[in-house]
Design a protein around this motif. Structure first.
Motif, PDB file in Angstrom:
ATOM      1  N   VAL A   1       0.956  -1.126   0.139  1.00 58.44           N
ATOM      2  CA  VAL A   1       0.030  -0.064  -0.086  1.00 58.44           C
ATOM      3  C   VAL A   1       0.978   1.255   0.103  1.00 58.44           C
ATOM      4  O   VAL A   1       1.581   1.354   0.960  1.00 58.44           O
ATOM      5  N   HIS A   2       0.779   2.184  -1.136  1.00 53.83           N
ATOM      6  CA  HIS A   2       1.503   3.332  -1.139  1.00 53.83           C
ATOM      7  C   HIS A   2       0.979   4.284  -1.878  1.00 53.83           C
ATOM      8  O   HIS A   2       0.701   4.236  -2.946  1.00 53.83           O
ATOM      9  N   ALA A   3       1.011   5.336  -1.484  1.00 51.14           N
ATOM     10  CA  ALA A   3       0.456   6.836  -1.918  1.00 51.14           C
ATOM     11  C   ALA A   3      -0.735   6.956  -2.341  1.00 51.14           C
ATOM     12  O   ALA A   3      -1.565   5.443  -2.557  1.00 51.14           O
ATOM     13  N   GLY A   4      -1.321   7.906  -2.504  1.00 51.93           N
ATOM     14  CA  GLY A   4      -2.934   8.158  -2.931  1.00 51.93           C
ATOM     15  C   GLY A   4      -3.246   9.199  -3.438  1.00 51.93           C
ATOM     16  O   GLY A   4      -4.416   9.999  -2.857  1.00 51.93           O
ATOM     17  N   PRO A   5      -2.750   9.539  -4.538  1.00 51.58           N
ATOM     18  CA  PRO A   5      -3.050  10.920  -5.256  1.00 51.58           C
ATOM     19  C   PRO A   5      -4.530  10.967  -5.808  1.00 51.58           C
ATOM     20  O   PRO A   5      -5.058   9.889  -6.198  1.00 51.58           O
ATOM     21  N   PHE A   6      -4.994  12.141  -5.624  1.00 54.23           N
ATOM     22  CA  PHE A   6      -6.436  12.171  -6.284  1.00 54.23           C
ATOM     23  C   PHE A   6      -6.505  11.829  -7.548  1.00 54.23           C
ATOM     24  O   PHE A   6      -5.487  11.976  -8.458  1.00 54.23           O
ATOM     25  N   ALA A   7      -7.712  11.035  -8.070  1.00 54.51           N
ATOM     26  CA  ALA A   7      -7.755  10.603  -9.147  1.00 54.51           C
ATOM     27  C   ALA A   7      -8.279  11.737 -10.400  1.00 54.51           C
ATOM     28  O   ALA A   7      -8.130  11.435 -11.528  1.00 54.51           O
ATOM     29  N   ASN A   8      -8.549  12.773  -9.661  1.00 53.10           N
ATOM     30  CA  ASN A   8      -9.031  13.873 -10.663  1.00 53.10           C
ATOM     31  C   ASN A   8      -7.867  14.714 -11.019  1.00 53.10           C
ATOM     32  O   ASN A   8      -7.128  14.888 -11.880  1.00 53.10           O
ATOM     33  N   ILE A   9      -7.540  15.629  -9.842  1.00 49.32           N
ATOM     34  CA  ILE A   9      -6.515  16.484  -9.992  1.00 49.32           C
ATOM     35  C   ILE A   9      -5.095  15.952 -10.205  1.00 49.32           C
ATOM     36  O   ILE A   9      -4.187  16.584 -10.959  1.00 49.32           O
ATOM     37  N   ALA A  10      -4.682  15.008  -9.837  1.00 52.32           N
ATOM     38  CA  ALA A  10      -3.548  14.259  -9.798  1.00 52.32           C
ATOM     39  C   ALA A  10      -3.804  12.712 -10.917  1.00 52.32           C
ATOM     40  O   ALA A  10      -4.786  12.929 -11.572  1.00 52.32           O
ATOM     41  N   HIS A  11      -3.014  11.898 -10.669  1.00 56.55           N
ATOM     42  CA  HIS A  11      -2.926  10.984 -11.455  1.00 56.55           C
ATOM     43  C   HIS A  11      -3.713   9.608 -11.223  1.00 56.55           C
ATOM     44  O   HIS A  11      -3.774   8.355 -11.817  1.00 56.55           O
ATOM     45  N   GLY A  12      -3.949   9.561  -9.942  1.00 57.47           N
ATOM     46  CA  GLY A  12      -4.798   8.514  -9.110  1.00 57.47           C
ATOM     47  C   GLY A  12      -4.216   7.105  -9.413  1.00 57.47           C
ATOM     48  O   GLY A  12      -4.863   6.174  -9.552  1.00 57.47           O
ATOM     49  N   ASN A  13      -2.969   6.905  -9.268  1.00 54.51           N
ATOM     50  CA  ASN A  13      -2.175   5.747  -8.994  1.00 54.51           C
ATOM     51  C   ASN A  13      -1.531   5.569  -7.958  1.00 54.51           C
ATOM     52  O   ASN A  13      -0.818   6.645  -7.431  1.00 54.51           O
ATOM     53  N   SER A  14      -1.273   4.465  -7.621  1.00 52.48           N
ATOM     54  CA  SER A  14      -0.148   3.958  -6.592  1.00 52.48           C
ATOM     55  C   SER A  14       1.238   4.173  -6.956  1.00 52.48           C
ATOM     56  O   SER A  14       1.486   4.644  -8.074  1.00 52.48           O
ATOM     57  N   SER A  15       2.136   3.814  -5.858  1.00 54.57           N
ATOM     58  CA  SER A  15       3.536   4.623  -6.242  1.00 54.57           C
ATOM     59  C   SER A  15       4.380   3.728  -7.036  1.00 54.57           C
ATOM     60  O   SER A  15       4.234   2.494  -7.344  1.00 54.57           O
ATOM     61  N   ILE A  16       5.275   4.217  -7.875  1.00 56.12           N
ATOM     62  CA  ILE A  16       6.176   3.661  -8.697  1.00 56.12           C
ATOM     63  C   ILE A  16       7.041   2.775  -7.988  1.00 56.12           C
ATOM     64  O   ILE A  16       7.362   1.600  -8.275  1.00 56.12           O
ATOM     65  N   VAL A  17       7.633   3.282  -6.946  1.00 54.68           N
ATOM     66  CA  VAL A  17       8.661   2.562  -5.923  1.00 54.68           C
ATOM     67  C   VAL A  17       7.907   1.148  -5.569  1.00 54.68           C
ATOM     68  O   VAL A  17       8.588   0.195  -5.472  1.00 54.68           O
ATOM     69  N   ALA A  18       6.429   1.345  -5.096  1.00 55.00           N
ATOM     70  CA  ALA A  18       6.040  -0.064  -4.694  1.00 55.00           C
ATOM     71  C   ALA A  18       6.044  -1.208  -5.892  1.00 55.00           C
ATOM     72  O   ALA A  18       6.160  -2.305  -5.699  1.00 55.00           O
ATOM     73  N   ASP A  19       5.502  -0.647  -7.244  1.00 57.58           N
ATOM     74  CA  ASP A  19       5.635  -1.363  -8.235  1.00 57.58           C
ATOM     75  C   ASP A  19       6.965  -2.109  -8.588  1.00 57.58           C
ATOM     76  O   ASP A  19       6.995  -3.126  -8.916  1.00 57.58           O
ATOM     77  N   LYS A  20       7.925  -1.185  -8.478  1.00 58.25           N
ATOM     78  CA  LYS A  20       9.271  -1.673  -8.874  1.00 58.25           C
ATOM     79  C   LYS A  20       9.738  -2.668  -7.893  1.00 58.25           C
ATOM     80  O   LYS A  20      10.476  -3.593  -8.305  1.00 58.25           O
ATOM     81  N   ILE A  21       9.565  -2.412  -6.514  1.00 58.72           N
ATOM     82  CA  ILE A  21       9.993  -3.264  -5.530  1.00 58.72           C
ATOM     83  C   ILE A  21       9.219  -4.700  -5.952  1.00 58.72           C
ATOM     84  O   ILE A  21       9.943  -5.752  -5.993  1.00 58.72           O
ATOM     85  N   ALA A  22       7.979  -4.573  -6.144  1.00 55.25           N
ATOM     86  CA  ALA A  22       7.096  -5.717  -6.253  1.00 55.25           C
ATOM     87  C   ALA A  22       7.161  -6.682  -7.380  1.00 55.25           C
ATOM     88  O   ALA A  22       7.551  -7.796  -7.284  1.00 55.25           O
ATOM     89  N   LEU A  23       7.869  -6.028  -8.412  1.00 57.34           N
ATOM     90  CA  LEU A  23       8.100  -6.609  -9.712  1.00 57.34           C
ATOM     91  C   LEU A  23       9.317  -7.502  -9.694  1.00 57.34           C
ATOM     92  O   LEU A  23       9.605  -8.602 -10.180  1.00 57.34           O
ATOM     93  N   LYS A  24      10.370  -6.948  -8.724  1.00 55.08           N
ATOM     94  CA  LYS A  24      11.555  -7.711  -8.379  1.00 55.08           C
ATOM     95  C   LYS A  24      11.165  -8.921  -7.568  1.00 55.08           C
ATOM     96  O   LYS A  24      11.933  -9.974  -7.667  1.00 55.08           O
ATOM     97  N   LEU A  25      10.431  -8.628  -6.757  1.00 55.26           N
ATOM     98  CA  LEU A  25      10.246  -9.590  -5.592  1.00 55.26           C
ATOM     99  C   LEU A  25       9.249 -10.859  -5.983  1.00 55.26           C
ATOM    100  O   LEU A  25       9.380 -11.751  -5.620  1.00 55.26           O
ATOM    101  N   VAL A  26       8.463 -10.658  -7.199  1.00 54.36           N
ATOM    102  CA  VAL A  26       7.817 -11.759  -7.664  1.00 54.36           C
ATOM    103  C   VAL A  26       8.565 -12.623  -8.634  1.00 54.36           C
ATOM    104  O   VAL A  26       8.436 -13.599  -8.763  1.00 54.36           O
TER     105      VAL A  26
END
Length: 636
Positions: free
Chosen positions: A335-360
């Protein structure tokens, strides 16, 4: 994944109990066990109680030579106000992959804001038998990241008004002497953050005493134009009465009154920075580059100009680490970051995805969710998040419901809190088929990025086989790789096994590279118009204010940034009542703003509220604590 260790067998009940009842009925595994399944040792994370841990960014350095797993993004069709279950599908898919298909999997989700949790929407941990647990911790303070953002944001807000106050009453020399005070030996020096400002001003001198009076003025006087300030204060509560406030009313502020307001914390640019950063050093640079307004000469003023980039990074140093949690069936979640999906880009963090992709690793899966319909969330995932991360998704899941498709086919209005019209509760294949134009456009738009698209149809008890077949046929005709009926809300991962199999095949059979909707080196207007075309617009109309801002950002050198449209999630168009797949409309751009530190320009399509209000009966009416057991009750 060694499923014998962490996978938990669910005892499902029918009808499905309330989310919090299900969440409280399952004893979470100690987070050490979840970490162990990902080959994380206690050196790789900091514990936050028994069921949460912060995964340290240093993990990335250790695994950087490893190959990535498959990368899957979950988007949706244009939703009803009730939501179509994207988070639930994201969690259910991961439970299916991990607990039933024996794949290594990590779910990557945004952290919810407490505003909606206590307001109109409720929590965002998924639902039914596809949830993140402990759901009360997930939806409330978690590990304090949003509070860190609130503190950092408001420190910057305080610094802005204080700087204007001090500049108003001091000469250039007095200001400079206070900014660069002499030490005990009577010597002055610039500190590191001051050298950043000197470099920006193209002043190459390194000693304060060598600056000319003109250089002293340039360095010390920011000369902020109060009317240009875009930085507002934030809090993580829905409080409509703070949308517009007056500050500086105290007698000691010497009449320096100005109008400003509060946003909800997740709308802060610092949240968008956290979600898009790739390292601690990158976050330091992005925080320092955040623009708070202009000087009276029209030059952008940054957090580093105010001397604050380093202090903001210190406040955010723990928030940059993703939080490890688990699903009801014991599969890992970041679970990481929670930017507004209207004003910002509405996606969780890049670092979480990068760590997860290496771990799996190869053959494993990372599944992340993009906020709102695919026209907003998935578009921003591809053109903003993937552009900054360098990561390539293989599959996009588009979540649909019979209910939403009937609405797009001309069904009666769907209103939160009001019983559904009988049209939604009885078979009407014609209405479903008419509404599939919305699904078809989302499929075509998403396929254009080079990913395979799998449609997940969330099944409700009132949906019929004929209606579901109509959706499946329409999805395949529109170019979907597959379309699958899902029951994970009622059955957990078992109800999404077919979806898991379809997603695996889609990932293994991707044939195209990632393609962006637009290049970065075209003009701001050309980029806006490329996105508007994907909505079905025939053109774009710019207000006088929007034209002025586009000209200013282009002059300031920011035209090479991606675009983050601030638009209603309830229609492809700017008009929330326009359902289906409208076309031929002119998209009106009311204003254009910029999040320079986060790294995007955001045009405002209509009026976007950055501070929600509370309804007459907020969710907090139902939330309480069972004082006998210490468990939270009533969270939805």
């Amino acid at each position: 994944m060694s499923s014998s260790k962490t996978v938990r067998k669910l005892q499902v009940e029918s009808p499905v109990p309330a989310d919090i009842v299900i969440a409280n009925s399952v004893e979470p595994l100690h987070i050490d066990e979840i970490a162990k399944e990902l080959n994380l040792t206690p050196n790789h994370y900091d514990l936050y109680g028994k069921y949460k841990a912060k995964v340290l960014l240093s993990v990335l350095d250790e695994v950087k030579g490893s190959r990535d797993g498959y990368y899957v993004v979950v988007g949706g069709i244009t939703p009803t106000p009730l939501g179509e279950g994207k988070s639930t599908t994201t969690v259910g898919l991961c439970q299916a992959l991990g607990a039933f298909l024996d794949k290594k999997v990590v779910t990557c989700l945004r952290q919810p804001s407490q505003g909606p949790t206590f307001g109109i929407k409720g929590g965002a941990a998924g639902g039914g038998y596809s949830q993140v647990i402990p759901m009360d911790e997930f939806n409330l303070h978690l590990t304090g990241d949003i509070h860190a953002i609130t503190a950092a944001n408001n420190l910057l807000a305080a610094a802005i008004d204080t700087r204007i106050f001090h500049e108003a009453s001091q000469s250039d020399k007095a200001l400079f002497n206070r900014l660069c005070p002499a030490n005990k030996e009577g010597k002055r020096s610039f500190n590191d953050i001051m050298f950043r400002r000197l470099k920006k001003l193209e002043i190459t001198k390194t000693r304060p005493e060598d600056l000319t009076p003109e250089e002293i003025k340039k360095f010390a006087r920011l000369d902020i134009d109060p009317d240009s300030i875009t930085w507002r204060r934030v809090m993580d509560v829905n409080d409509r009465f703070l949308r517009k406030i007056s500050i500086g009313q105290g007698p000691d502020e010497k009449g320096m009154v100005r109008e400003t307001g509060f946003d909800i914390s997740v709308a802060s640019e610092i949240m968008a920075v956290l979600a898009l950063t790739t390292s601690l050093a990158d976050m330091r640079e992005r925080l320092g580059k955040m623009v708070i307004g202009n000087s009276k000469a029209g030059d952008p003023i940054t957090a580093d100009d105010l001397g604050l980039g380093g202090a903001l990074t210190v406040l955010m140093k723990d928030a940059i680490n993703p939080t490890l949690m688990q699903t009801l069936e014991g599969t890992p979640v970041l679970v990481h970051a929670g930017p507004f999906a209207n004003i910002a880009h509405g996606n969780s963090s890049i670092v979480a995805d990068k760590i997860a992709l290496k771990l799996v690793g190869p053959g494993g899966f990372v599944v992340t969710e993009a906020g709102f319909g695919a026209d907003i969330g998935a578009e921003k995932f591809m053109n903003i998040k993937c552009r900054y991360s360098g990561l390539t998704p293989q599959c996009a899941v588009i979540v649909a419901t019979i209910r939403a498709l009937k609405m797009h086919g001309g069904g009666p209005e769907v209103v939160a809190g009001r019983p559904l019209d009988h049209a939604y509760l009885n078979e009407n294949v014609g209405l479903v088929e008419a509404g599939c134009v919305n699904l078809a456009r989302h499929i075509a738009n998403t396929k254009a990025y080079g990913v395979n698209v799998v449609v997940a149809v969330n099944k409700f008890a009132t949906d019929t086989e004929a209606e579901m077949n109509a959706v499946r046929n329409a999805a395949l005709a529109a170019g979907a790789y597959d379309a699958v009926i899902c029951t994970h809300h009622a059955h957990g991962g078992k109800g999404a096994v077919d979806l898991g199999i379809a997603v695996q095949k889609a990932c293994e059979n991707v044939t195209q590279p990632l393609k962006f909707l637009y290049p970065l080196d075209i003009s701001i207007k050309d980029k806006i118009e490329a996105i508007a075309k994907s909505y079905g617009a025939s053109g774009v109309e710019y207000s006088e204010q929007a034209e002025k801002q586009i000209e200013m950002y282009s002059r300031q050198g920011f035209s090479n940034l991606p675009i983050c449209m601030a638009k209603t999630q309830y229609s492809f168009s700017h008009n929330a009542s326009e359902k289906g797949a409208p076309s031929g409309f002119k998209l009106p751009i009311r204003d254009v703003r910029a999040s320079i530190g986060a790294g995007f320009i955001y045009p405002l399509v209509g009026t976007m509220s950055t501070m929600p209000g509370l309804p007459t009966r907020p969710c907090f009416y139902d939330i309480d604590l069972d004082t006998a057991t210490g468990k939270v009750i009533g969270l939805s």
